[in-house]
Motif scaffolding. Structure first.
Motif, PDB file in Angstrom:
ATOM      1  N   PHE A   1       0.689  -1.252  -0.083  1.00 56.96           N
ATOM      2  CA  PHE A   1       0.050  -0.066   0.073  1.00 56.96           C
ATOM      3  C   PHE A   1       0.804   1.278  -0.050  1.00 56.96           C
ATOM      4  O   PHE A   1       0.345   2.220  -0.837  1.00 56.96           O
ATOM      5  N   LEU A   2       1.791   1.318   0.871  1.00 57.03           N
ATOM      6  CA  LEU A   2       2.719   2.500   0.835  1.00 57.03           C
ATOM      7  C   LEU A   2       3.599   2.683  -0.788  1.00 57.03           C
ATOM      8  O   LEU A   2       3.483   3.876  -1.101  1.00 57.03           O
ATOM      9  N   SER A   3       3.757   1.488  -1.053  1.00 57.44           N
ATOM     10  CA  SER A   3       4.635   1.572  -2.519  1.00 57.44           C
ATOM     11  C   SER A   3       3.513   2.083  -3.587  1.00 57.44           C
ATOM     12  O   SER A   3       4.263   2.726  -4.573  1.00 57.44           O
ATOM     13  N   HIS A   4       2.353   1.944  -3.407  1.00 58.46           N
ATOM     14  CA  HIS A   4       1.443   2.378  -4.469  1.00 58.46           C
ATOM     15  C   HIS A   4       1.040   3.774  -3.867  1.00 58.46           C
ATOM     16  O   HIS A   4      -0.237   4.203  -4.570  1.00 58.46           O
ATOM     17  N   HIS A   5       1.188   4.214  -2.993  1.00 63.72           N
ATOM     18  CA  HIS A   5       0.548   5.535  -2.434  1.00 63.72           C
ATOM     19  C   HIS A   5      -0.656   5.464  -2.158  1.00 63.72           C
ATOM     20  O   HIS A   5      -1.448   6.422  -2.343  1.00 63.72           O
ATOM     21  N   LEU A   6      -1.061   4.367  -1.779  1.00 65.14           N
ATOM     22  CA  LEU A   6      -2.566   4.147  -1.162  1.00 65.14           C
ATOM     23  C   LEU A   6      -2.613   4.811   0.290  1.00 65.14           C
ATOM     24  O   LEU A   6      -3.790   5.251   0.597  1.00 65.14           O
ATOM     25  N   ILE A   7      -1.531   4.560   0.868  1.00 66.42           N
ATOM     26  CA  ILE A   7      -1.471   5.135   2.417  1.00 66.42           C
ATOM     27  C   ILE A   7      -0.270   5.709   2.449  1.00 66.42           C
ATOM     28  O   ILE A   7       0.725   5.582   1.941  1.00 66.42           O
ATOM     29  N   HIS A   8      -0.130   6.693   3.773  1.00 66.98           N
ATOM     30  CA  HIS A   8       0.950   7.441   4.012  1.00 66.98           C
ATOM     31  C   HIS A   8       1.249   6.995   5.411  1.00 66.98           C
ATOM     32  O   HIS A   8       0.554   6.330   6.398  1.00 66.98           O
ATOM     33  N   SER A   9       2.813   6.892   5.727  1.00 67.00           N
ATOM     34  CA  SER A   9       2.979   6.774   7.171  1.00 67.00           C
ATOM     35  C   SER A   9       3.226   8.005   7.834  1.00 67.00           C
ATOM     36  O   SER A   9       3.386   9.142   7.504  1.00 67.00           O
ATOM     37  N   ILE A  10       3.121   7.854   9.446  1.00 68.26           N
ATOM     38  CA  ILE A  10       3.243   9.141  10.238  1.00 68.26           C
ATOM     39  C   ILE A  10       3.901   8.790  11.259  1.00 68.26           C
ATOM     40  O   ILE A  10       3.709   7.784  12.055  1.00 68.26           O
TER      41      ILE A  10
ATOM     42  N   ASP B   1       4.540   9.910  14.663  1.00 68.99           N
ATOM     43  CA  ASP B   1       4.129  10.939  15.698  1.00 68.99           C
ATOM     44  C   ASP B   1       4.696  11.028  16.848  1.00 68.99           C
ATOM     45  O   ASP B   1       4.490  11.558  17.883  1.00 68.99           O
ATOM     46  N   GLY B   2       5.899  10.410  16.932  1.00 69.05           N
ATOM     47  CA  GLY B   2       6.970  10.460  18.127  1.00 69.05           C
ATOM     48  C   GLY B   2       6.508   9.432  19.070  1.00 69.05           C
ATOM     49  O   GLY B   2       7.077   9.292  20.292  1.00 69.05           O
ATOM     50  N   SER B   3       5.461   8.540  19.011  1.00 62.77           N
ATOM     51  CA  SER B   3       5.152   7.405  19.894  1.00 62.77           C
ATOM     52  C   SER B   3       6.023   6.155  20.096  1.00 62.77           C
ATOM     53  O   SER B   3       5.903   5.463  20.745  1.00 62.77           O
ATOM     54  N   GLY B   4       6.836   6.323  18.855  1.00 64.32           N
ATOM     55  CA  GLY B   4       7.675   5.077  18.805  1.00 64.32           C
ATOM     56  C   GLY B   4       7.259   4.095  17.830  1.00 64.32           C
ATOM     57  O   GLY B   4       7.870   3.029  17.645  1.00 64.32           O
ATOM     58  N   SER B   5       6.018   4.209  17.227  1.00 65.02           N
ATOM     59  CA  SER B   5       5.397   3.203  16.264  1.00 65.02           C
ATOM     60  C   SER B   5       4.891   3.947  15.316  1.00 65.02           C
ATOM     61  O   SER B   5       4.325   4.940  15.224  1.00 65.02           O
ATOM     62  N   LEU B   6       5.311   3.713  14.031  1.00 66.84           N
ATOM     63  CA  LEU B   6       4.795   4.287  12.872  1.00 66.84           C
ATOM     64  C   LEU B   6       3.386   3.940  12.596  1.00 66.84           C
ATOM     65  O   LEU B   6       2.689   2.916  13.159  1.00 66.84           O
ATOM     66  N   LYS B   7       2.581   5.010  12.288  1.00 66.62           N
ATOM     67  CA  LYS B   7       1.160   4.841  11.960  1.00 66.62           C
ATOM     68  C   LYS B   7       0.762   5.273  10.398  1.00 66.62           C
ATOM     69  O   LYS B   7       1.674   5.729   9.635  1.00 66.62           O
ATOM     70  N   TYR B   8      -0.336   4.647  10.019  1.00 62.99           N
ATOM     71  CA  TYR B   8      -0.461   4.459   8.782  1.00 62.99           C
ATOM     72  C   TYR B   8      -2.138   5.005   8.534  1.00 62.99           C
ATOM     73  O   TYR B   8      -2.807   4.838   9.394  1.00 62.99           O
ATOM     74  N   ALA B   9      -2.187   5.952   7.386  1.00 62.28           N
ATOM     75  CA  ALA B   9      -3.527   6.135   7.209  1.00 62.28           C
ATOM     76  C   ALA B   9      -3.771   6.396   5.761  1.00 62.28           C
ATOM     77  O   ALA B   9      -2.661   6.388   4.983  1.00 62.28           O
ATOM     78  N   VAL B  10      -5.026   6.233   5.113  1.00 60.14           N
ATOM     79  CA  VAL B  10      -5.314   5.979   3.731  1.00 60.14           C
ATOM     80  C   VAL B  10      -5.320   7.552   3.177  1.00 60.14           C
ATOM     81  O   VAL B  10      -5.965   8.372   3.705  1.00 60.14           O
TER      82      VAL B  10
ATOM     83  N   VAL C   1       3.332  13.432  -2.788  1.00 59.21           N
ATOM     84  CA  VAL C   1       4.296  14.376  -3.011  1.00 59.21           C
ATOM     85  C   VAL C   1       4.292  15.304  -2.002  1.00 59.21           C
ATOM     86  O   VAL C   1       3.415  15.359  -1.358  1.00 59.21           O
ATOM     87  N   VAL C   2       5.453  16.139  -1.638  1.00 61.79           N
ATOM     88  CA  VAL C   2       5.556  17.088  -0.806  1.00 61.79           C
ATOM     89  C   VAL C   2       4.447  18.060  -0.711  1.00 61.79           C
ATOM     90  O   VAL C   2       3.947  18.462   0.352  1.00 61.79           O
ATOM     91  N   GLN C   3       3.840  18.590  -1.695  1.00 66.45           N
ATOM     92  CA  GLN C   3       2.557  19.339  -1.672  1.00 66.45           C
ATOM     93  C   GLN C   3       1.421  18.614  -1.195  1.00 66.45           C
ATOM     94  O   GLN C   3       0.511  19.311  -0.952  1.00 66.45           O
ATOM     95  N   ASP C   4       1.539  17.417  -1.195  1.00 69.48           N
ATOM     96  CA  ASP C   4       0.160  16.566  -0.899  1.00 69.48           C
ATOM     97  C   ASP C   4       0.158  16.429   0.656  1.00 69.48           C
ATOM     98  O   ASP C   4      -0.656  16.021   1.417  1.00 69.48           O
ATOM     99  N   LEU C   5       1.414  16.821   1.352  1.00 73.34           N
ATOM    100  CA  LEU C   5       1.515  16.337   2.867  1.00 73.34           C
ATOM    101  C   LEU C   5       0.805  17.381   3.755  1.00 73.34           C
ATOM    102  O   LEU C   5       0.522  18.629   3.229  1.00 73.34           O
ATOM    103  N   HIS C   6       0.335  16.874   4.927  1.00 73.11           N
ATOM    104  CA  HIS C   6      -0.694  17.475   5.577  1.00 73.11           C
ATOM    105  C   HIS C   6      -0.019  17.347   7.042  1.00 73.11           C
ATOM    106  O   HIS C   6       0.538  16.447   7.423  1.00 73.11           O
ATOM    107  N   SER C   7      -0.825  18.280   8.256  1.00 72.40           N
ATOM    108  CA  SER C   7      -0.473  18.021   9.343  1.00 72.40           C
ATOM    109  C   SER C   7      -1.159  16.881  10.104  1.00 72.40           C
ATOM    110  O   SER C   7      -2.205  16.149   9.501  1.00 72.40           O
ATOM    111  N   HIS C   8      -0.532  16.217  11.442  1.00 67.54           N
ATOM    112  CA  HIS C   8      -1.285  15.164  12.042  1.00 67.54           C
ATOM    113  C   HIS C   8      -1.590  15.727  13.666  1.00 67.54           C
ATOM    114  O   HIS C   8      -0.604  16.762  14.049  1.00 67.54           O
ATOM    115  N   PHE C   9      -2.327  15.214  14.204  1.00 66.22           N
ATOM    116  CA  PHE C   9      -2.418  15.421  15.518  1.00 66.22           C
ATOM    117  C   PHE C   9      -2.297  14.076  16.444  1.00 66.22           C
ATOM    118  O   PHE C   9      -3.085  13.328  16.127  1.00 66.22           O
ATOM    119  N   TYR C  10      -1.476  14.365  17.342  1.00 66.59           N
ATOM    120  CA  TYR C  10      -1.249  13.247  18.398  1.00 66.59           C
ATOM    121  C   TYR C  10      -1.930  13.448  19.569  1.00 66.59           C
ATOM    122  O   TYR C  10      -1.465  14.319  20.039  1.00 66.59           O
TER     123      TYR C  10
END
Length: 140
Positions: free
Chosen positions: A59-68, A70-79, A87-96
């Motif tokens: 899913f990551l390699s096909h850009h279906l999801i992105h990884s985050i 968040d500083g918790s020590g475990s990567l999170k994933y969202a669709v 791409v950089v222009q698509d990046l958005h903020s996250h809230f932990y």
């Protein structure tokens, strides 16, 4: 009808639908927050951990999801939404949320692109806000 949503998501990213891939994307979309590999393993306890891990990598390699991170020590994933190309222009903020430890995509809050000195090439950015989510704030 609901399955068509998941089939469409996979088709848009040229991912062949399998039962496991449909299960993973369904759980991720229904979570309505970013999920860790451990979250998915818990939600899909009958599915082999390595299969879930390989599905996430696909899913990551096909850009279906992105990884985050968040500083918790475990990567999170969202669709990603359908218009995202990761791409950089698509990046958005996250809230932990520091109370319930959930991570949320703030898709309407884009990360400002910083002009880097000559010779630097930007590939990704991570912008995580930390605090208390509305659900935890309303609990006394």
């Amino acid at each position: 009808m609901e399955e068509n949503i998941y089939l469409d998501k996979l088709a848009r990213r040229d991912i062949k639908p399998t039962a496991i891939r449909l299960l993973v994307i369904k759980e991720m979309m229904q979570a309505e927050r970013a999920v860790s590999l451990l979250d998915l393993e818990t939600l899909l306890d009958t599915v082999d951990k390595s299969t879930i891990s390989r599905t996430i990598a696909l899913f990551l390699s096909h850009h279906l999801i992105h990884s985050i991170d968040d500083g918790s020590g475990s990567l999170k994933y969202a669709v990603c939404d359908n218009s995202c190309n990761c791409v950089v222009q698509d990046l958005h903020s996250h809230f932990y949320c520091e109370k319930c430890h959930r991570t949320f995509c703030l898709e309407g809050t884009h990360i400002p692109v910083i002009d880097l000195p000559e010779g630097f090439a930007l590939h990704s950015m991570n912008y995580v806000l930390k605090g208390i989510c509305p659900e935890c704030s309303s609990r006394k």
